[in-house]
Design an enzyme around this catalytic site. Structure first.
Site, short mmCIF file in Angstrom:
data_model
loop_
_atom_site.label_atom_id
_atom_site.label_comp_id
_atom_site.label_asym_id
_atom_site.label_seq_id
_atom_site.Cartn_x
_atom_site.Cartn_y
_atom_site.Cartn_z
N TYR A 141 10.26 -9.10 6.01
CA TYR A 141 10.23 -7.71 6.45
C TYR A 141 10.58 -7.62 7.94
O TYR A 141 11.48 -6.86 8.35
CB TYR A 141 8.85 -7.10 6.17
CG TYR A 141 8.60 -5.82 6.90
CD1 TYR A 141 9.42 -4.72 6.71
CD2 TYR A 141 7.52 -5.71 7.80
CE1 TYR A 141 9.19 -3.53 7.39
CE2 TYR A 141 7.30 -4.53 8.48
CZ TYR A 141 8.13 -3.44 8.28
OH TYR A 141 7.90 -2.29 8.96
N PHE A 169 2.82 -0.85 15.77
CA PHE A 169 1.76 -1.78 15.40
C PHE A 169 1.14 -1.21 14.12
O PHE A 169 1.87 -0.76 13.25
CB PHE A 169 0.85 -2.05 16.61
CG PHE A 169 1.57 -3.00 17.56
CD1 PHE A 169 2.75 -2.63 18.20
CD2 PHE A 169 1.14 -4.31 17.74
CE1 PHE A 169 3.48 -3.52 18.99
CE2 PHE A 169 1.85 -5.20 18.54
CZ PHE A 169 3.01 -4.81 19.16
#
Ligand code: UDP
Length: 331
Positions: A141, A169
């Protein structure tokens, strides 16, 4: 004069669409509803159901609408799944971005805000992580998001596409009104799983690994409220519209919380027990990710005001407890 939001029916994309419309922007959504939800589509947005990889479809949208700016959320985003199905991620994420950039060039659209990730950094040498640190993704990913960033950068060099890449994040929470929120199928993210356990929809939560090199042995992440995260996208759009140079920013809170600390915080907010067991580690998970986000604050003027673990869990709880089945069955 519209903003095209690719992936505008997804969790983060739908929050962006709501805030853009709140600000008086005209919004066009493209989403293939593979992971997005029809019910998360804002009623005032122009919605086109289709795939970013389908160049004929994408051209038809650019042809019909007056698109000035693009915000690109349309991607697969699960670390675990990406390790099992890497080609799915290269195809949808990387090839999808290539097609989008091609059509942007054809239609002379210059500005793109791109949804990137802290997963581009991999296992950091130190925390907090700042934008100039090495990018060595541990997951497929993260690798695909890094390649997408590079695709955009190279296209900028050749064709003058202006971009802001926002490295998220851990995004959590929901719109404060509680009318849209997080609903992935299957759900893999920590905060929704904790709250589904609080609702009694799961017997327990499995903590992925209790032997990490962290104070309580569980992974540490930096959680940012989805509405603060979207504020940064709107600021990035303004920045590009005013001639800001292509740039990369981290979006986080500069604070880390362990999986155990998140479960404890949710026990406090919900008043529920939330049983938890320690299980195996999940492939591709770095032990600690904490953002250094001072660049976004300095350059974009970003002021996250809702980013505390208590507020994130309170808003997420508002959504989950009022929509225990998310957007509903089969939607
Ligand atoms: N996690 C966990 N149990 C779960 C889901 C997640 O222990 O059922 C942990 C995961 O290993 C990671 C953190 O929670 O350390 C956040 O995971 P999430 O999938 O929400 O986001 P990611 O960090 O993959 O972007």
């Amino acid at each position: 004069m519209s903003v095209l939001v690719l992936g505008g029916a997804g969790y983060i994309g739908s929050h962006a669409v709501y805030q853009l419309i709140d600000k008086g922007e005209s919004v066009v959504i493209v989403d293939n509803l593979e992971t997005g939800q029809r019910k998360a589509v804002h009623p005032e947005a122009h919605f086109y159901e289709g795939d970013v990889r389908d160049i004929y479809f994408l051209r038809s949208v650019f042809q019909k609408e007056q698109i000035d700016d693009v915000i690109h959320f349309a991607a697969n985003s699960l670390v675990g799944e990406s390790m099992k199905h890497p080609l799915k991620y290269f195809d949808n994420n990387v090839h999808g971005t290539q097609v989008l950039l091609q059509v942007m060039i054809e239609y002379g659209v210059k500005n793109i805000v791109f949804s990137s990730t802290a997963a581009v950094y991999g296992e950091p040498e130190s925390v907090p992580i700042t934008e100039e640190m090495p990018t060595v993704p541990t997951s497929t990913y993260g690798e695909t998001k890094l390649i997408m960033e590079k695709l955009i950068k190279r296209t900028d060099e050749a064709h003058g596409i202006n971009y802001v890449s926002l490295r998220y994040f851990n995004v959590a929470g929901a719109r404060e009104t509680g009318d849209i929120g997080e609903d992935h199928r299957p759900e893999t993210h920590l905060v929704p799983i904790i709250l589904q356990t609080a609702l009694g929809q799961r017997s327990h939560i499995t903590i992925f690994g209790g032997d990490y090199d962290t104070p309580d042995g569980t992974c540490i992440r930096d959680y940012v409220h989805v509405e603060d995260l979207i504020d940064a996208h709107l600021l990035a759009l303004d920045y590009l519209r005013h001639g800001g140079k292509s740039n990369v920013f981290n979006l986080g809170s500069n604070q880390g919380f362990s999986v155990k600390e998140m479960i404890d915080a949710a026990r406090t907010v919900t008043g529920r027990e939330i049983p938890a067991n320690i299980g195996d580690r999940r492939a591709g998970d770095p032990s600690i990710l904490i953002a250094g986000s001072s660049k976004a604050k300095r350059v974009l003027g970003w002021k996250p005001s809702r980013t505390s673990v208590a507020k994130i869990i309170e808003d997420a709880w508002k959504w989950h407890s009022s929509h225990p089945n998310g957007y509903g069955k089969g939607e």
